[in-house]
Design an enzyme around this catalytic site. Sequence first.
Site, PDB file in Angstrom:
ATOM      1  N   GLU A   1       0.814  -1.214   0.000  1.00 55.33           N
ATOM      2  CA  GLU A   1       0.000   0.000   0.000  1.00 55.33           C
ATOM      3  C   GLU A   1       0.851   1.269   0.000  1.00 55.33           C
ATOM      4  OE1 GLU A   1      -4.243  -0.630   1.811  1.00 55.33           O
ATOM      5  OE2 GLU A   1      -2.763  -1.138   3.337  1.00 55.33           O
ATOM      6  N   HIS A   7      -0.592   4.664   8.338  1.00 58.02           N
ATOM      7  CA  HIS A   7      -1.699   3.772   8.002  1.00 58.02           C
ATOM      8  C   HIS A   7      -1.748   2.682   9.060  1.00 58.02           C
ATOM      9  CE1 HIS A   7      -4.609   1.328   6.086  1.00 58.02           C
ATOM     10  NE2 HIS A   7      -3.762   0.364   5.763  1.00 58.02           N
ATOM     11  N   HIS A  15      -4.555  -0.188  11.462  1.00 54.33           N
ATOM     12  CA  HIS A  15      -5.762  -1.016  11.443  1.00 54.33           C
ATOM     13  C   HIS A  15      -6.382  -1.086  12.840  1.00 54.33           C
ATOM     14  CE1 HIS A  15      -4.525  -3.527   7.633  1.00 54.33           C
ATOM     15  NE2 HIS A  15      -4.462  -2.215   7.432  1.00 54.33           N
ATOM     16  N   HIS A  46     -11.334  -1.579   7.068  1.00 52.54           N
ATOM     17  CA  HIS A  46      -9.900  -1.613   6.789  1.00 52.54           C
ATOM     18  C   HIS A  46      -9.088  -0.956   7.908  1.00 52.54           C
ATOM     19  CE1 HIS A  46      -6.617  -0.728   3.484  1.00 52.54           C
ATOM     20  NE2 HIS A  46      -6.099  -1.244   4.589  1.00 52.54           N
TER      21      HIS A  46
END
Length: 244
Positions: free
Chosen positions: A85, A104, A106, A172
């Site tokens: 990603e 990023h 989760h 996500h």
Amino acid sequence: MSAELAPLRTLVADACRVLAARGLADGFLGHVSLRVDERRLLVRCRGPEERGLAFTTGADIRLVDLDGQAGAAGELDGGYGPPNELPLHTEVLRTRPDVAAVVHAHPPDVVAADLAGIAIRPIVGAFDIPATRLAAGGVPVYPRGVLIRDRRLAGEMVATMGDRPVVVLRGHGLTSAGESVESAVLQAVGVDRLARLSLRVVGAGGTLTDLPDADMADLPDLGTAFNTSVAWRHELGRLGGMRA
């Protein structure tokens, strides 16, 4: 690898371990990046002995360009490669000159709250002033639960994000963009805290209510020396023996 970037590699590695310690990325998924110049960034890469974000060291932080190629000789040696990603990071950096770092993660509570139809809202006040102010400005939701592995999907996410510092990714996780690694991580921690509180209130049968405007207007700005510097030292302190 270039020695002059060593302190920045340590910073990004610390950020990864903070995310893990906070439960926002407690496995091996998630990453942090930091803009180095117009074309290059430091980003957490995976190597042949990947163990997860909690065990990130400076050696896992590699210099790449916006296309995912090595940003200098030797940077992707040893079986290291950028995350799938990476476009999630690079598209933010391409389009947001105000952003220096991208996170990023989760966070399960953020994902659960969104799937339950619970938006990130300014439900508290002095309990967490930075998170309250962030939520009051709105936290958009990218509605696709996909792996953001190319510029097309990353462009969709960035368009949803607009000029906001955080976007929730349905099913996500989240993306947080800040003027520093520290601010990007602390924003993610704040959003996760609001999601967790929201789930607890709703689970207890309560109703979520936004902080009244008068109370919002009376919340002081304690400044970056407190909101960022002290908060970041606290996060590093919490790592204790986990720090490498």
